[in-house]
Design an enzyme around this catalytic site. Sequence first.
Site, short mmCIF file in Angstrom:
data_model
loop_
_atom_site.label_atom_id
_atom_site.label_comp_id
_atom_site.label_asym_id
_atom_site.label_seq_id
_atom_site.Cartn_x
_atom_site.Cartn_y
_atom_site.Cartn_z
N GLU A 1 0.85 -1.21 0.00
CA GLU A 1 0.00 0.00 0.00
C GLU A 1 0.88 1.26 0.00
O GLU A 1 0.78 2.11 0.89
CB GLU A 1 -1.01 -0.03 1.17
N GLU B 1 -4.63 -8.67 -1.01
CA GLU B 1 -5.44 -8.51 0.21
C GLU B 1 -6.90 -8.43 -0.22
O GLU B 1 -7.26 -7.57 -1.04
CB GLU B 1 -5.05 -7.26 1.00
O1 AHR Z 1 -5.05 -6.41 6.56
C1 AHR Z 1 -5.00 -5.33 7.41
C2 AHR Z 1 -4.38 -4.10 6.75
O2 AHR Z 1 -5.19 -3.70 5.70
C3 AHR Z 1 -3.04 -4.31 6.11
O3 AHR Z 1 -2.00 -4.20 7.03
C4 AHR Z 1 -2.98 -3.20 5.12
O4 AHR Z 1 -2.17 -3.53 4.00
C5 AHR Z 1 -4.44 -2.99 4.75
O5 AHR Z 1 -4.77 -1.67 4.76
#
Ligand code: AHR
Length: 516
Positions: free
Chosen positions: A197, A320
């Site tokens: 991110e 993710e």
């Molecule tokens: O999964 C939790 C968080 O969500 C992670 O650390 C981040 O990459 C995302 O914003």
Amino acid sequence: MEKRFKRIFLFIGVTSALNCYAQNEIVLNADKGKDIISKNIYGHFAEHLGHCIYGGFYVGDTNKTIPHKDGIRLDVIEALKKLKVPVLRWPGGCFADTYHWKDGVGVKKERPSMLNVWWGNVKEDNSFGTNEFLNMCELLGAEPYLSGNVGSGTPQELSDWVKYTTHPNGSSPMTDWRQKNGRPNPWHVKFWGLGNEAWGCGGNMKVEYYANVYRQYATFMTNWNNSDRIYRIASGASDADYHWTEVLMKELPANMFDALGLHHYSVIDWGKKGSATSFSEQEYFTTMKRALLMEELVTKHSAIMDKYDPQKKKALAVDEWGGWYDVEPGTNGAFLFQQNTMRDAMIAGATLNIFNNHCDRVKMANLAQIINVLQAVILTKEEKLVLTPTYHVMEMYNVHQDATMLPLEVSSNKYILGKDTLNAISASASKDKNGVTHISLVNIDANKTQTVSININGADYKTVSGRILRSDKIQNYNSFEKPTAIVPVSFTDAKLNGNKLEVKLPAFSVVVLELK
Ligand code: AHR
């Protein structure tokens, strides 16, 4: 009544009657498979966050109450082996861009501690580090995916990590250090993330700036040889940030990256996420709307990638994804511990169908997160362990791993709530190495059974069998007191008649069929 109104009522009556009796229709093109569903679509993600690592995977090598190997819980390993976890991303997430891997190797009591600033400012004693993680992946039979620190690290630090983990013995001070730390030979570490991110917790960079930083870091991540080439994944877009994907595709030299990431969470409203277990049908519907958005996101990001890479050599890694709700009452707000209901089973089933169907471009996905955090497949409490409905969906779907995707044409009834509609049915299919076909079907409708008529082209199946995951209430879950309340059971509502298959899917259920 005025004529005009009569007509309107007649129209509404006819369309709702049609909707009640309309058939969901699927055409299965059993002889048209060409793309492989990478097993890595069934990947997971483990961050130093709450009790994902500590208490989840790792209980310390001196623990006397929970059976472990070098501190790794054996009950967790056993459960995850059944899931066939292909790849595991670590150590973050946001944590990754604060993590300095050298603090987490060597003699444990000499390792420095740090504060985990993203996740509750708790003490991170670095007792679980690179050796522990990579040895655990070997125990699990999963490929590691190391997420490098680009936000607050240096190119040297990341280059040293590559050397420490993958270069042959005796080739640098890093490999000498590895040997000193008890591991003479390299591990197999193919997947590397360059930051996480980068548009947010990974440095709040603009994509044009990140593209340059990426090129710098990637330059110093040396491959040892071509047979064990490392695979570099750029920190990708959030949701519908198509500009991010466009700039990376334009600015990253083709020989410097293999995949772009993408993050998308099914969250109702970041300011008011709602309870994981006590939710209304409206909240359920909105969560599913967010989950199904994955179809549009994957399609549009892929279309941008197609412009620069029509042969689809570069992958989209959805590293993710999952549902995100308020934490369980009474738990640390920064630990993101949430229960997992049939709603999560719906998210998992529908999302995995999307990934399967887009396997020409989506080559990896990592559910957030594997244990005790967000949409977990396992929850632990001291020595107790619960397999969530999401675990069971992932287990039922693992038949698709590395199988050939069979294209489907799906026409679905609508799941209607108020003025809004969603497709009730989603599906995907594949043929495995033994020639067995599997179809996974999800009915997200909270109220209605959906009958699906499947027309089979290009195969002559003799038998059908299957399993179903369902429950009486969409809010139901497996608790530490009742850990097996929701488990897959044998499914008998699929009837094969020549080249027609008729399947009755109960409301909010997931079914996986096997055709031979
Ligand atoms: O999964 C939790 C968080 O969500 C992670 O650390 C981040 O990459 C995302 O914003």
